[in-house]
Scaffold this motif. Structure first.
Motif, short mmCIF file in Angstrom:
data_model
loop_
_atom_site.label_atom_id
_atom_site.label_comp_id
_atom_site.label_asym_id
_atom_site.label_seq_id
_atom_site.Cartn_x
_atom_site.Cartn_y
_atom_site.Cartn_z
N VAL A 39 10.00 4.75 -7.55
CA VAL A 39 10.83 3.95 -6.65
C VAL A 39 9.96 3.04 -5.79
O VAL A 39 10.26 1.85 -5.60
N ALA A 40 8.87 3.59 -5.27
CA ALA A 40 7.95 2.78 -4.46
C ALA A 40 7.35 1.64 -5.28
O ALA A 40 7.21 0.50 -4.79
N GLY A 46 5.80 -5.76 -8.12
CA GLY A 46 4.54 -6.23 -8.68
C GLY A 46 3.48 -6.60 -7.67
O GLY A 46 2.40 -7.07 -8.04
N LYS A 47 3.75 -6.38 -6.37
CA LYS A 47 2.80 -6.77 -5.32
C LYS A 47 1.96 -5.59 -4.81
O LYS A 47 1.19 -5.76 -3.87
N MET A 48 2.11 -4.41 -5.37
CA MET A 48 1.36 -3.26 -4.89
C MET A 48 -0.13 -3.46 -5.14
O MET A 48 -0.55 -3.75 -6.25
N ALA A 64 2.24 -3.12 -11.97
CA ALA A 64 1.40 -3.39 -10.79
C ALA A 64 0.15 -4.15 -11.20
O ALA A 64 -0.97 -3.64 -11.11
N SER A 65 0.35 -5.37 -11.66
CA SER A 65 -0.79 -6.17 -12.11
C SER A 65 -1.69 -6.60 -10.96
O SER A 65 -2.82 -7.03 -11.18
N SER A 66 -1.20 -6.51 -9.72
CA SER A 66 -2.00 -6.89 -8.54
C SER A 66 -2.79 -5.73 -7.97
O SER A 66 -3.42 -5.87 -6.90
N LEU A 67 -2.79 -4.60 -8.64
CA LEU A 67 -3.44 -3.40 -8.11
C LEU A 67 -4.95 -3.62 -7.94
O LEU A 67 -5.63 -4.07 -8.86
N SER A 76 0.85 -1.19 0.00
CA SER A 76 0.00 0.00 0.00
C SER A 76 0.89 1.23 0.00
O SER A 76 1.70 1.42 0.90
N VAL A 77 0.74 2.07 -1.02
CA VAL A 77 1.55 3.29 -1.16
C VAL A 77 0.62 4.49 -1.01
O VAL A 77 -0.30 4.68 -1.81
#
Length: 471
Positions: free
Chosen positions: A82-83, A89-91, A112-115, A59-60
């Motif tokens: 950077v984040a 790829g887990k964001m 970020a395919s897991s978004l 989580s950003v």
């Protein structure tokens, strides 16, 4: 002879860089993404290694921080990249304020395919197709927020068809009357056109005056030649007078024909009046369709919505009922500042089935944390930080201690004890007034303290303060 007490034994000083990486990562999760990027991750190599843990960047959140308002768009986008890279790829959640661009959205879509959630607050530097493409490339996406921006109905249709499983949609914006704005724009355009026509007329008059002066000079030269021509013109006028008599007879005949035509025109005008009433009804229907384009797009393409925040939209009651029919699973519905909606008994009855429904001009509203709005300038630094207020509180307490001893100094104020930074007054004048009665600072001590030996209740109090500062 006085006996001096023996000094306390020196406890070993701990090296915080030796903490396990998982422990540091757990601590960093309590901080914000910006604090980790600009602070904790720059302390030492072990802390940097902990700051690169992918679990830390699921989580950003890059909102409500003074850096968002003080740094440029390029700097903030570089920090966000950077984040994103550290998440590997887990964001799952990305929350940003003001700085997002189309290029950054494309960067997120590729990495970020897991978004599952993307929330953009007052971000006006990207194009809708970039956000729509991101929705297409993120199959798990369930939440979209685009607050402070006007999105098109075409965008809503595209996103709804690409992600019919969307559960949360927030497109909050400030209310404005579209018809009044369009009317004002048309008035300004007409005013500009009239101003341009006046300028053209003035230019034409100036050109005519210049031509008149030129012709006047030519007449003085050709006077002798014109006298002979005038005689010929007199003879031609006599012939024309004879032809005028014939034309008068023809005009009388034309007047009879005009009377018949007038009767036909009056009949056509009556028919046009009847057709005009039908056109007015069609215009009202077209107005309803135009006002409810967004509502119809949502109702037809997003049947799985649980939360819809559409405050500030120009939809009408017809659009609200369409949403209630097309989105039967709604639990939170925000219609505040939708001033084209008329709250009647029928609407209240339908919204009563929704867990949290905020209607226009409704007060008080049931508290709902999910419908909380992050304001456009929330987090901006106006000159006094929480640290400044906390230091002012400490100095105030020291001044009170001096006053109790009878040493009031040169200035005196009736200070009252403050319990937390939130209880400090948010005013520069009050802060300056507090600083005037502050005594000289206490001398610094050279002894190194082992903060790990603090009592548990003291550590809990410190962590509580950190939580308050974070919120």
């Amino acid at each position: 002879m006085e006996v001096k007490p023996s000094p306390l034994p020196m406890l070993p000083v701990r090296d915080w860089s030796d903490l396990p990486t998982d422990a540091l990562s757990t601590i960093f999760m309590k901080l914000g993404s910006i604090e980790v990027l600009m602070g904790a991750g720059l302390v030492c190599h072990s802390w940097l290694a902990a700051a690169k843990s992918p679990e830390l960047w699921r989580s950003v959140d890059m909102t409500r921080h003074k850096v968002v308002f003080s740094k440029g768009i390029d700097t903030m986008c570089a920090m966000a990249k950077v984040a994103i890279d550290r998440s590997q790829g887990k964001m799952e959640s990305f929350l940003a304020q003001k700085f997002v661009t189309s290029e950054l959205l494309d960067y997120i879509a590729c990495r970020a395919s897991s978004l599952k959630s993307i929330r953009l607050i007052a971000c006006r530097n990207f194009w809708e197709p970039s956000l729509a493409e991101l929705a297409t490339q993120c199959p798990l996406l369930e939440e979209i927020e685009c607050s402070g921006n006007k999105v098109s109905s075409e965008f809503l249709v595209y996103v709804g068809r690409a992600r019919p499983q969307l559960k949360r949609l927030k497109i909050h914006m400030r209310w404005f009357d579209e018809d009044a704005m369009e009317s004002e724009m048309e008035h300004e355009m007409e005013h500009e056109m009239m101003h341009d026509d006046d300028d053209d007329e003035e230019e034409e008059e100036e050109e005519e005056e210049e031509e008149g002066e030129f012709l006047y000079e030519d007449e003085n030269v050709d006077d002798d030649e014109d006298e002979g021509e005038k005689d010929e013109e007199i003879e031609e006028d006599e012939d024309e007078n004879n032809d005028d008599d014939d034309e008068e007879e023809e005009m009388e005949e034309d007047e009879d024909l005009d009377e018949d035509k007038n009767d036909v025109v009056e009949e056509e005008e009556d028919e046009d009046m009847d057709e005009g009433e039908d056109d007015e009804n069609e215009t009202n229907e077209e107005w309803e369709v135009r006002k409810n384009k967004d509502a119809f797009a949502i109702a037809e393409n997003m049947p799985e919505l649980r939360l819809l925040q559409i405050s500030g939209n120009n939809l009408t009651n017809k659009g609200v009922h369409a949403i209630l029919d097309g989105c039967p699973h709604l639990e939170c519905f925000d219609l505040s500042e939708c001033y084209n909606v008329r709250v009647d008994d029928q609407l209240r009855a339908r919204c009563a089935k929704i867990k949290h429904a905020w209607l226009p001009r409704q007060s008080p509203r049931v508290h709902c944390l999910d419908l909380r709005v992050i304001e456009e300038d929330e987090g901006e630094d106006y000159g006094i930080t929480m640290q400044d207020l906390w230091e002012a509180e400490v100095e105030t307490l020291e001044a009170e201690a001096k006053m109790e001893e009878g040493s009031y100094g040169d200035y005196y104020e009736d200070y009252s004890a403050l319990s937390s930074p939130e209880s400090c007054v948010d005013s520069k004048d009050a802060l300056v007034c507090t600083m005037e009665a502050v005594p000289s600072p206490l001398p610094d001590t050279d002894s190194d303290r082992d903060w790990s030996e603090l009592p548990v209740d003291a550590l809990s109090a410190i962590f509580t303060k950190l939580g308050l500062l974070r919120s």
